[in-house]
Design an enzyme around this catalytic site. Structure first.
Site, PDB file in Angstrom:
ATOM      1  N   SER B  17       0.917  -1.300  -0.261  1.00 16.56           N
ATOM      2  CA  SER B  17       0.119  -0.264  -0.023  1.00 16.56           C
ATOM      3  C   SER B  17       0.974   0.993   0.196  1.00 16.56           C
ATOM      4  CB  SER B  17      -0.852   0.002   0.948  1.00 16.56           C
ATOM      5  OG  SER B  17      -0.116  -0.296   2.761  1.00 16.56           O
ATOM      6  N   CYS B  18      -0.290   2.103   0.116  1.00 13.57           N
ATOM      7  CA  CYS B  18       0.842   3.822   0.082  1.00 13.57           C
ATOM      8  C   CYS B  18       2.070   3.845   1.094  1.00 13.57           C
ATOM      9  CB  CYS B  18      -0.070   5.194   0.212  1.00 13.57           C
ATOM     10  SG  CYS B  18      -0.046   6.703   0.477  1.00 13.57           S
ATOM     11  N   PRO B  19       3.145   4.405   0.225  1.00 19.42           N
ATOM     12  CA  PRO B  19       3.594   4.394  -0.781  1.00 19.42           C
ATOM     13  C   PRO B  19       3.455   4.079  -2.547  1.00 19.42           C
ATOM     14  CG  PRO B  19       5.548   5.146   0.759  1.00 19.42           C
ATOM     15  CD  PRO B  19       4.089   4.601   1.298  1.00 19.42           C
TER      16      PRO B  19
END
Lengths: 207, 81
Positions: B17-19
């Protein structure tokens, strides 16, 4: 009386004529001066354009917190900004130093008190062992969601060319050793360095 | 949904997931040549907005296509410079 005034009037006319000449000379000189100034400014502008204002954005983050939750935002923003090809400096001070401390960064904790959104009342959260429990729960969530660890984000930041700075004054205040930090972390910097980067940055954040 | 684009390389960022999707996309693009197209396969729903935002804000890349289906988000980024 009247003659006197006439004479005075002639004198004034004479003075005005010579004044006009002087003014013309002065104006010419002034124009030359201004032309020289314009030329100088043009040179300066050309030099500045050549000096490489290539449109690259800059960001400076001041990271002051070292709890598990607060260690994430500076690193996530720094790595993402680096993906945008921005020049990024993160200046770590006080508890923010723990993000760069190899051993401490792997053991950052989450407080179970002070956050009313926690599922337990503060008075229970204050009991011994509660911080350890909430930290374990958070770490489990991080692992379950495949969220990057702090260590991974620090490594990624350095790989991407983010400058991670550790404030020298607080390194000494916290009695840390420069060798305790990840390889690639910049030490020996202070508030003046941080301010200088901030003044040149398009984005400045204090976290 | 399949794409008609001529894909040079595929980057699998499923599960993360992010980033990370954006950062890995940037790193993969850096390794490619002008005109190459990178396919990015992600499961992070935020990647739809993030990859678009990144491509818009970054010189030398262009988002050619995005597809969505069965919790898999695909992005096609061309290196233009």
């Amino acid at each position: 009386m009247s003659t006197d005034s006439q004479q005075t009037g002639d004198d004034i006319d004479g003075e005005q004529a010579s004044e006009t000449e002087t003014t013309e000379d002065e104006l010419r000189a002034r124009i030359e001066e201004l032309e020289a100034t314009v030329a100088e400014l043009q040179e300066l502008e050309d030099a500045m354009a050549a000096a490489g204002d290539d449109g690259q954005k800059k960001m400076t983050i001041i990271a002051t917190k070292g709890t598990l939750d607060m260690a994430y935002p500076p690193l996530i923003l720094a790595t993402t900004a680096a993906a945008f090809d921005w020049e990024v400096v993160v200046f770590h001070t006080f508890w923010g130093l723990d993000i760069l401390h190899e051993e401490n960064s792997r053991n950052l904790k989450l407080s179970s008190v002070g956050n009313p959104n926690m599922p337990v009342p503060n008075i229970v959260g204050a009991l011994p062992g509660m911080d350890r429990m909430t930290t374990r729960m958070m770490n489990k969530r991080i692992a379950d969601n495949d969220t990057a660890t702090i260590e991974e984000l620090v490594d990624l930041s350095l790989d991407l060319g983010v400058e991670l700075q550790a404030c020298q004054m607080t390194i000494e205040l916290m009695d840390y050793d420069e060798a305790d930090f990840y390889e690639g972390v910049t030490t020996g910097v202070g508030a003046a360095t941080a301010l200088q980067h901030m003044s040149e940055s398009d984005v400045q954040l204090m976290i | 949904m399949t794409t008609e684009l001529d894909i040079t390389e595929t980057l699998d960022v499923t599960g993360v997931s992010c980033p990370i999707p954006v950062v890995k996309t940037k790193q993969a693009i850096d390794e490619l040549d002008q005109g190459d197209i990178l396919e990015v396969i992600a499961t992070d729903s935020g990647s739809m907005s993030d990859i678009r935002g990144w491509a818009e804000g970054t010189d030398g890349v262009e988002l050619r296509e995005q597809t969505e289906g069965d919790d898999v988000y695909k992005h096609y980024v061309e290196k233009t410079g």
